[in-house]
Scaffold this motif. Sequence first.
Motif, short mmCIF file in Angstrom:
data_model
loop_
_atom_site.label_atom_id
_atom_site.label_comp_id
_atom_site.label_asym_id
_atom_site.label_seq_id
_atom_site.Cartn_x
_atom_site.Cartn_y
_atom_site.Cartn_z
N PHE A 9 16.12 -5.62 -0.52
CA PHE A 9 16.97 -6.77 -0.80
C PHE A 9 17.57 -7.28 0.50
O PHE A 9 18.05 -6.51 1.33
N PHE A 10 17.56 -8.58 0.73
CA PHE A 10 18.10 -9.23 1.91
C PHE A 10 17.47 -8.76 3.23
O PHE A 10 18.15 -8.61 4.23
N SER A 11 16.18 -8.50 3.23
CA SER A 11 15.53 -8.11 4.49
C SER A 11 15.09 -9.36 5.24
O SER A 11 14.62 -10.31 4.65
N TRP A 12 15.26 -9.36 6.57
CA TRP A 12 14.88 -10.51 7.39
C TRP A 12 13.38 -10.68 7.43
O TRP A 12 12.85 -11.76 7.40
N PHE A 13 12.66 -9.59 7.60
CA PHE A 13 11.21 -9.62 7.62
C PHE A 13 10.74 -8.83 6.40
O PHE A 13 11.54 -8.24 5.70
N ASP A 14 9.44 -8.84 6.16
CA ASP A 14 8.91 -8.08 5.03
C ASP A 14 9.23 -6.60 5.24
O ASP A 14 8.71 -5.97 6.16
N SER A 15 10.07 -6.05 4.40
CA SER A 15 10.41 -4.63 4.46
C SER A 15 10.38 -4.09 3.03
O SER A 15 10.93 -4.70 2.12
N TYR A 16 9.73 -2.95 2.88
CA TYR A 16 9.53 -2.38 1.56
C TYR A 16 9.77 -0.87 1.59
O TYR A 16 9.57 -0.23 2.62
N ASP A 17 10.16 -0.34 0.45
CA ASP A 17 10.21 1.10 0.24
C ASP A 17 9.24 1.42 -0.87
O ASP A 17 9.19 0.71 -1.88
N ILE A 18 8.46 2.48 -0.70
CA ILE A 18 7.50 2.89 -1.71
C ILE A 18 7.91 4.27 -2.19
O ILE A 18 8.03 5.21 -1.41
N TYR A 19 8.17 4.37 -3.49
CA TYR A 19 8.68 5.59 -4.11
C TYR A 19 7.61 6.24 -4.97
O TYR A 19 6.73 5.58 -5.49
N ASP A 20 7.75 7.55 -5.18
CA ASP A 20 6.91 8.25 -6.14
C ASP A 20 7.64 8.26 -7.48
O ASP A 20 8.73 7.70 -7.62
N GLU A 21 7.05 8.92 -8.46
CA GLU A 21 7.64 8.94 -9.80
C GLU A 21 8.98 9.65 -9.87
O GLU A 21 9.79 9.37 -10.74
N ALA A 22 9.24 10.56 -8.92
CA ALA A 22 10.51 11.29 -8.89
C ALA A 22 11.60 10.51 -8.15
O ALA A 22 12.73 10.97 -8.06
N GLY A 23 11.26 9.33 -7.60
CA GLY A 23 12.24 8.53 -6.89
C GLY A 23 12.34 8.85 -5.40
O GLY A 23 13.24 8.36 -4.72
N ASN A 24 11.43 9.67 -4.89
CA ASN A 24 11.42 10.00 -3.47
C ASN A 24 10.68 8.93 -2.68
O ASN A 24 9.64 8.45 -3.12
N VAL A 25 11.21 8.57 -1.50
CA VAL A 25 10.54 7.61 -0.65
C VAL A 25 9.31 8.28 -0.04
O VAL A 25 9.41 9.32 0.61
N VAL A 26 8.12 7.72 -0.31
CA VAL A 26 6.86 8.25 0.20
C VAL A 26 6.46 7.49 1.46
O VAL A 26 6.01 8.09 2.44
N TYR A 27 6.62 6.17 1.45
CA TYR A 27 6.30 5.31 2.59
C TYR A 27 7.41 4.28 2.76
O TYR A 27 8.08 3.91 1.79
N THR A 28 7.56 3.82 3.99
CA THR A 28 8.44 2.70 4.29
C THR A 28 7.59 1.69 5.04
O THR A 28 6.78 2.06 5.89
N VAL A 29 7.75 0.43 4.72
CA VAL A 29 7.00 -0.63 5.39
C VAL A 29 8.01 -1.53 6.09
O VAL A 29 8.97 -1.99 5.48
N GLU A 30 7.76 -1.75 7.39
CA GLU A 30 8.64 -2.60 8.18
C GLU A 30 7.85 -3.77 8.74
O GLU A 30 6.84 -3.57 9.42
N GLY A 31 8.30 -4.98 8.46
CA GLY A 31 7.69 -6.16 9.04
C GLY A 31 8.17 -6.33 10.46
O GLY A 31 9.35 -6.14 10.75
#
Length: 156
Positions: A9-31
């Motif tokens: 939310f409110f990221s300047w560039f494309d930024s994403y968080d990728i979670y697994d089914e347990a809610g743990n961050v598996v990957y982070t994507v930074e634009g």
Amino acid sequence: MRLYFKQRFFSWFDSYDIYDEAGNVVYTVEGKLSWGHCLHILNSVGEHIGTVQERVFTFLPKFEMYVGEQYVGCIQKEFTFFTPRFDIDCNGWQVEGSFMEWDYTVTEPCGAPVAQISKELFNWTDTYVIDVADPGNALCVLMLVLAIDAEKCSRN
């Protein structure tokens, strides 16, 4: 393996968080600021593991995918008038479904499913659910989804 792909939310560039089914961050994507989209994928401990890079001096949008520094494939938009179509060079995979509806399936050349991607509607940010048949393909599937999503954003 199910992954949840959420734009920050409110990221300047494309930024994403990728979670697994347990809610743990598996990957982070930074634009990153560059000519065209450049998305860096980090693992759960912050190490760079992949890149999706747009090639800007092409007639139609083209995105190259790298695991570390190794080229693993590309996705390029095909010239069409109504329905978006892509030429995919990544593990021989094919994409079936409607890109305009944001739901599609990635399959092997023999037709075996690799992943099912669907966009959840009515969220504050872009949110996808990615069901991957083989967890070993998760990173490449994620890069494919990022490239398709970035292409849609570049059309707007």
